[in-house]
Write an enzyme that holds these catalytic residues in place. Structure first.
Site, PDB file in Angstrom:
ATOM      1  N   CYS A  89       9.229  12.367  31.810  1.00  0.00           N
ATOM      2  CA  CYS A  89       8.280  12.396  30.705  1.00  0.00           C
ATOM      3  C   CYS A  89       8.216  13.681  30.243  1.00  0.00           C
ATOM      4  O   CYS A  89       9.747  14.532  30.715  1.00  0.00           O
ATOM      5  CB  CYS A  89       7.673  12.665  31.664  1.00  0.00           C
ATOM      6  SG  CYS A  89       7.100  10.625  32.614  1.00  0.00           S
TER       7      CYS A  89
ATOM      8  N   ARG B 151      13.754  13.014  24.576  1.00  0.00           N
ATOM      9  CA  ARG B 151      13.570  12.440  26.161  1.00  0.00           C
ATOM     10  C   ARG B 151      13.616  10.535  26.257  1.00  0.00           C
ATOM     11  O   ARG B 151      13.002  10.433  27.378  1.00  0.00           O
ATOM     12  CB  ARG B 151      12.818  13.022  27.012  1.00  0.00           C
ATOM     13  CG  ARG B 151      13.001  14.963  26.587  1.00  0.00           C
ATOM     14  CD  ARG B 151      12.052  15.582  27.810  1.00  0.00           C
ATOM     15  NE  ARG B 151      11.217  15.562  28.608  1.00  0.00           N
ATOM     16  CZ  ARG B 151      12.021  16.098  29.519  1.00  0.00           C
ATOM     17  NH1 ARG B 151      12.508  16.824  29.792  1.00  0.00           N
ATOM     18  NH2 ARG B 151      11.584  16.026  31.046  1.00  0.00           N
TER      19      ARG B 151
ATOM     20  N   TRP C 237       7.387   8.364  30.663  1.00  0.00           N
ATOM     21  CA  TRP C 237       8.572   7.336  30.616  1.00  0.00           C
ATOM     22  C   TRP C 237       8.283   6.385  31.961  1.00  0.00           C
ATOM     23  O   TRP C 237       8.643   7.236  33.316  1.00  0.00           O
ATOM     24  CB  TRP C 237       9.756   8.025  30.901  1.00  0.00           C
ATOM     25  CG  TRP C 237      10.829   7.083  31.434  1.00  0.00           C
ATOM     26  CD1 TRP C 237      11.536   6.615  32.749  1.00  0.00           C
ATOM     27  CD2 TRP C 237      11.926   6.125  30.621  1.00  0.00           C
ATOM     28  NE1 TRP C 237      12.270   6.191  32.133  1.00  0.00           N
ATOM     29  CE2 TRP C 237      12.607   5.672  30.828  1.00  0.00           C
ATOM     30  CE3 TRP C 237      11.984   6.126  28.805  1.00  0.00           C
ATOM     31  CZ2 TRP C 237      13.799   4.570  30.772  1.00  0.00           C
ATOM     32  CZ3 TRP C 237      12.571   4.813  28.544  1.00  0.00           C
ATOM     33  CH2 TRP C 237      13.063   4.242  29.086  1.00  0.00           C
TER      34      TRP C 237
ATOM     35  N   ASN D 148       5.056  14.126  36.436  1.00  0.00           N
ATOM     36  CA  ASN D 148       6.998  13.379  35.807  1.00  0.00           C
ATOM     37  C   ASN D 148       7.685  13.695  37.516  1.00  0.00           C
ATOM     38  O   ASN D 148       7.320  14.645  37.834  1.00  0.00           O
ATOM     39  CB  ASN D 148       7.772  15.240  34.915  1.00  0.00           C
ATOM     40  CG  ASN D 148       8.948  14.764  34.901  1.00  0.00           C
ATOM     41  OD1 ASN D 148       8.707  13.484  34.976  1.00  0.00           O
ATOM     42  ND2 ASN D 148      10.093  15.143  34.379  1.00  0.00           N
ATOM     43  N   GLY D 149       7.557  12.542  37.435  1.00  0.00           N
ATOM     44  CA  GLY D 149       8.667  12.458  38.697  1.00  0.00           C
ATOM     45  C   GLY D 149       8.277  11.231  39.529  1.00  0.00           C
ATOM     46  O   GLY D 149       7.159  10.651  39.914  1.00  0.00           O
TER      47      GLY D 149
ATOM     48  N   GLU E  14      34.977  -0.801  34.397  1.00  0.00           N
ATOM     49  CA  GLU E  14      33.892  -0.248  33.478  1.00  0.00           C
ATOM     50  C   GLU E  14      34.897   1.112  32.771  1.00  0.00           C
ATOM     51  O   GLU E  14      34.245   1.663  31.196  1.00  0.00           O
ATOM     52  CB  GLU E  14      33.249   0.811  34.271  1.00  0.00           C
ATOM     53  CG  GLU E  14      31.841   1.693  33.322  1.00  0.00           C
ATOM     54  CD  GLU E  14      31.175   0.858  32.558  1.00  0.00           C
ATOM     55  OE1 GLU E  14      31.238   0.218  32.160  1.00  0.00           O
ATOM     56  OE2 GLU E  14      30.389   1.850  31.533  1.00  0.00           O
TER      57      GLU E  14
ATOM     58  N   LYS F 156      34.210   2.295  28.831  1.00  0.00           N
ATOM     59  CA  LYS F 156      34.154   4.030  28.188  1.00  0.00           C
ATOM     60  C   LYS F 156      34.977   4.454  27.210  1.00  0.00           C
ATOM     61  O   LYS F 156      34.601   4.848  26.100  1.00  0.00           O
ATOM     62  CB  LYS F 156      33.720   4.813  28.770  1.00  0.00           C
ATOM     63  CG  LYS F 156      32.747   4.285  30.086  1.00  0.00           C
ATOM     64  CD  LYS F 156      31.621   5.033  30.025  1.00  0.00           C
ATOM     65  CE  LYS F 156      30.676   4.438  29.197  1.00  0.00           C
ATOM     66  NZ  LYS F 156      29.724   2.757  29.498  1.00  0.00           N
TER      67      LYS F 156
ATOM     68  N   GLU G 290      34.904   2.372  23.496  1.00  0.00           N
ATOM     69  CA  GLU G 290      34.021   2.826  23.010  1.00  0.00           C
ATOM     70  C   GLU G 290      33.075   3.716  22.378  1.00  0.00           C
ATOM     71  O   GLU G 290      32.840   3.794  21.115  1.00  0.00           O
ATOM     72  CB  GLU G 290      32.328   2.525  24.151  1.00  0.00           C
ATOM     73  CG  GLU G 290      32.052   1.315  24.330  1.00  0.00           C
ATOM     74  CD  GLU G 290      30.606   1.695  25.210  1.00  0.00           C
ATOM     75  OE1 GLU G 290      29.715   1.132  25.016  1.00  0.00           O
ATOM     76  OE2 GLU G 290      30.644   1.713  26.570  1.00  0.00           O
TER      77      GLU G 290
ATOM     78  N   HIS H 258      52.451 -10.981  36.177  1.00  0.00           N
ATOM     79  CA  HIS H 258      52.568 -12.660  35.544  1.00  0.00           C
ATOM     80  C   HIS H 258      52.309 -12.272  34.079  1.00  0.00           C
ATOM     81  O   HIS H 258      51.561 -13.642  33.269  1.00  0.00           O
ATOM     82  CB  HIS H 258      51.507 -13.428  35.753  1.00  0.00           C
ATOM     83  CG  HIS H 258      51.304 -13.388  37.771  1.00  0.00           C
ATOM     84  ND1 HIS H 258      52.323 -13.949  38.475  1.00  0.00           N
ATOM     85  CD2 HIS H 258      50.846 -12.478  38.538  1.00  0.00           C
ATOM     86  CE1 HIS H 258      52.100 -13.938  39.062  1.00  0.00           C
ATOM     87  NE2 HIS H 258      51.255 -13.442  39.740  1.00  0.00           N
TER      88      HIS H 258
ATOM     89  N   LYS I 142      22.382   1.304  20.789  1.00  0.00           N
ATOM     90  CA  LYS I 142      22.218   0.725  22.506  1.00  0.00           C
ATOM     91  C   LYS I 142      21.667  -0.100  23.302  1.00  0.00           C
ATOM     92  O   LYS I 142      21.679  -0.102  23.868  1.00  0.00           O
ATOM     93  CB  LYS I 142      21.146   2.479  22.156  1.00  0.00           C
ATOM     94  CG  LYS I 142      20.432   2.257  23.723  1.00  0.00           C
ATOM     95  CD  LYS I 142      21.911   2.557  24.439  1.00  0.00           C
ATOM     96  CE  LYS I 142      21.546   3.704  26.623  1.00  0.00           C
ATOM     97  NZ  LYS I 142      22.685   3.890  26.884  1.00  0.00           N
TER      98      LYS I 142
HETATM   99  C1  AGP Z   1      27.716   0.307  27.764  1.00  0.00           C
HETATM  100  O1  AGP Z   1      28.239   1.348  26.944  1.00  0.00           O
HETATM  101  C2  AGP Z   1      27.209  -0.001  26.848  1.00  0.00           C
HETATM  102  N1  AGP Z   1      26.769   0.351  25.429  1.00  0.00           N
HETATM  103  C3  AGP Z   1      26.956  -2.067  26.916  1.00  0.00           C
HETATM  104  O2  AGP Z   1      28.058  -2.343  27.617  1.00  0.00           O
HETATM  105  C4  AGP Z   1      25.591  -2.048  27.561  1.00  0.00           C
HETATM  106  O3  AGP Z   1      26.173  -1.754  28.481  1.00  0.00           O
HETATM  107  C5  AGP Z   1      25.666  -4.031  27.504  1.00  0.00           C
HETATM  108  O4  AGP Z   1      24.908  -3.822  25.665  1.00  0.00           O
HETATM  109  C6  AGP Z   1      24.663  -4.233  27.999  1.00  0.00           C
HETATM  110  O5  AGP Z   1      23.069  -3.715  27.495  1.00  0.00           O
HETATM  111  P1  AGP Z   1      22.319  -3.975  28.275  1.00  0.00           P
HETATM  112  O6  AGP Z   1      21.860  -3.098  30.274  1.00  0.00           O
HETATM  113  O7  AGP Z   1      21.230  -2.334  28.030  1.00  0.00           O
HETATM  114  O8  AGP Z   1      21.741  -4.908  28.959  1.00  0.00           O
END
Ligand code: AGP
Length: 612
Positions: A2, A27, A76, A102-103, A484, A488, A491, A507, A607
């Site tokens: 928030c 934000r 938020w 906020n909190g 992960e 990262k 991406e 293998h 996103k």
């Molecule tokens: C994460 O860095 C990516 N942007 C992407 O893999 C994301 O995790 C995936 O699209 C799932 O999104 P969500 O968690 O909003 O469902």
């Protein structure tokens, strides 16, 4: 997260509040509102779900609301879906007090019960309204706002940044903070409170940072700050030299970096309300032991990084629940004619709560009779609304496309949920339960210590950023964490990378290892460290350059073999990926920085992926 702004001065407050809220739009929020006090009209409150423009239209840019004292808020949602009535400012029953928050108030339910027993009526589902009503309850007792604020702050538990105005006090606003940031601004035209510098940098760069449990009384003429026992405090002023763009990122160069650094605080927000007297308490989940006994299958279904959380959780849940746990990509699950029926628990994980593949997979599971539980960051999102149960991560809005704090809070919440379900099933020893919970509460501080000094990661990124193919190898939880770390890197730096179970390399894939191939060897999972080391030797023998990740106790052994070693603090095995992944996030960040990539908005990515 928030956003709060407050103003008292010699100008109309509404336009200043709207402008400040607009500067905090980055934000992330889902509703907004202002409250302004004037002699003629008393307290005027205008608030609405949706974008700030809707609020501005509602008050005709502020022209409809008169007065030189006011507070504003972008919300938020954490408790209560985004709606007009859940938006801030919240108003006490009499309409005499308006408050923005906020909190998270952890004991709001018990306080709400107390007030309901005293005949107080509520209009919203929020924890913040409880503070407004409690404030009026105490104000009616003592008829002194500052004293009433003190009584409220001694009663509530959790995190707060508060802005308060009252019809009876025409020239002052009151502010208080604990665990949620709040600053005081000293301007020519008047004085301010704000969640961050961005909101008021246009009006003043002369600010004071409030400390936890401090209370401030702000008037047009000045600001008085007190400790919680009302002892006056002299505060140091700071001259902010950020430009506005930097201010939006809290002074960090990128939202991704800001969100990496926010992870300790985000994890505290995720776990604090859910651990009470040494037990995991999940108010939002209505599972019973009988329910758990009824589930013959458990699926974890998600996409991308959320799927990677599922892979880590599969190892941890099988250890805790002594049940088979299947983790599936949502895009595969939904078309795989899954073996799902009324005896199946399907856990879906989604930061946005809008990922179409995950939503469709959950609907397919429900259609087949499964019980669905969603782990979501965005309150009131589609997946959150349609799941049978939902647990929110409370990470705050995540702006960078590449997830970091949302991933970390999902991971921690799945660990908490795993403990909770294992306890229901009676499959976890008390010693293990207590050990995990104790070390989980220590995790944010351990993470902070690592984040306070990671020059080595930056250096390794400068050494390795020119590689065009990178392997992340590990076993068990290290492999799961490597998924992960690899994503990262892909991406945001556009380097091809692959996470591989290191026992599987021989293998076939080991044929790709040649002199100079960069291998990130993950060796934080102690139980299989010897095996991991033998795999490091394997790739070294074929000329690989090895950047290792391990824990302090294993550093010496790893440094004998690896070309470079990153060390993270050691914690319980179940929690270890939560610390290791931070190093991998930072490595990817600095590699991308070296390569001049668009870190917050990587090419081709969104996103939230709301298409098939
Ligand atoms: C994460 O860095 C990516 N942007 C992407 O893999 C994301 O995790 C995936 O699209 C799932 O999104 P969500 O968690 O909003 O469902």
């Amino acid at each position: 997260m928030c956003g709060i702004i407050g103003f008292v001065g010699r100008e109309q407050a509404a336009p200043v509040l709207l402008d400040g809220l607009a500067r905090m739009e980055y934000r992330g929020y889902d509703s907004a509102g202002i409250a302004v006090r004037s002699e003629a009209r008393g307290l005027q409150v205008r608030k609405t779900k949706g974008r700030l423009q809707a609020l501005s239209d509602l008050v005709h840019g502020g022209a409809d609301v008169e007065g030189t004292l006011g507070i504003g808020h972008t919300r938020w949602a954490t408790h209560g879906e985004p709606s007009d009535v859940n938006a801030h400012p919240h108003v006490s029953e009499s309409g005499n007090i308006a408050l923005v928050h906020n909190g998270i108030i952890e004991n709001y339910l018990e306080i709400k019960e107390f007030l309901l027993c005293h005949g107080v009526t509520f209009t919203s589902e929020t924890d913040s309204e409880v503070v407004a009503q409690l404030l009026e309850f105490h104000y009616n007792e003592c008829h002194n706002m500052l004293e009433a604020v003190g009584r409220v702050l001694r009663r509530i538990e959790g995190s707060y940044a508060l802005g308060i105005i009252c019809s009876d006090y025409p020239n002052a606003l009151i502010a208080a903070r604990k665990d949620s940031p709040l600053i005081l601004g000293y301007g020519e035209m008047g004085n301010f409170i704000a969640s961050d510098v961005t909101a008021i940098i246009k009006y003043t760069r002369d600010v004071v940072y409030m400390e936890d449990r401090e209370i401030a009384v702000v008037t047009a003429e000045g600001v008085d700050v007190f400790t919680s026992d009302m002892t006056p405090v002299v505060k140091e002023h700071h001259q902010v030299d950020w430009d506005v763009t930097a201010a939006e990122k809290g002074g960090y160069p990128h939202f991704m970096f800001k969100e990496i650094m926010e992870q300790p605080e985000a994890i505290r927000r995720t776990i604090s309300p859910r651990i009470r007297e040494g037990r995991v308490v999940l108010d939002d989940v209505r599972f019973t032991a009988e329910d758990m006994e009824k589930f013959s299958r458990i699926f974890i279904v998600a996409c991308g990084s959320s799927y990677h959380v599922g892979v880590v959780s599969k190892y941890n849940w099988q250890r805790l629940l002594r049940r088979s746990v299947e983790v599936e990509l949502a895009s595969e699950f939904r078309y795989s004619d899954p073996l799902v029926d009324e005896h199946t628990l399907v856990v879906v994980i989604s930061q946005s709560g809008e990922t179409l593949d995950t939503m469709a997979a959950m609907r397919e599971a429900k259609r087949r009779g499964a019980r669905t539980l969603a782990i979501v960051n965005v309150v009131g999102s589609s997946i959150a609304r349609e799941a049978d149960d939902v647990l929110y991560t409370w990470a705050g809005p995540e702006i960078a496309v590449a997830t970091t704090k949302a991933y970390s809070t999902q991971l921690i919440l799945m660990d908490l949920l795993g403990l909770y379900l294992a306890d229901l099933l009676g499959t976890v020893e008390k010693a293990e339960y207590d050990s995990v919970l104790t070390q989980l509460q220590a995790l944010p501080d351990q993470m902070q210590r690592f984040l306070d000094g990671f020059e080595d990661v930056k250096y390794f990124a400068s050494r390795y950023f020119n590689h065009n193919s990178v392997f992340y190898i590990g076993r068990n939880l290290d492999y799961a964490m490597g998924l992960e770390g690899s994503l990262k890197l892909k991406e945001i730096s556009y380097i091809h990378s692959e996470a591989y179970a290191s026992g599987e390399l021989k293998h076939g894939t080991i044929s790709l290892i040649e002199p100079g191939t960069l291998v990130v060897a993950l060796g934080t999972h102690e139980a299989l460290f010897d095996k991991a080391m033998s795999n490091v030797v394997e790739v070294k023998a074929r000329g690989a350059e090895v950047l290792a990740l391990t824990t302090e106790p294993l550093r010496e052994r790893m440094e004998k073999i690896a070309d470079a070693t990153i060390v993270v603090p050691r914690t319980h095995p179940i929690l270890q990926p939560s610390l290791g992944v931070v190093a991998l996030q930072l490595f990817a960040y600095y590699v991308a920085l070296q390569r001049g990539c668009d870190i917050d908005k990587p090419r081709n990515l969104a996103k939230s992926v709301t298409v098939e």
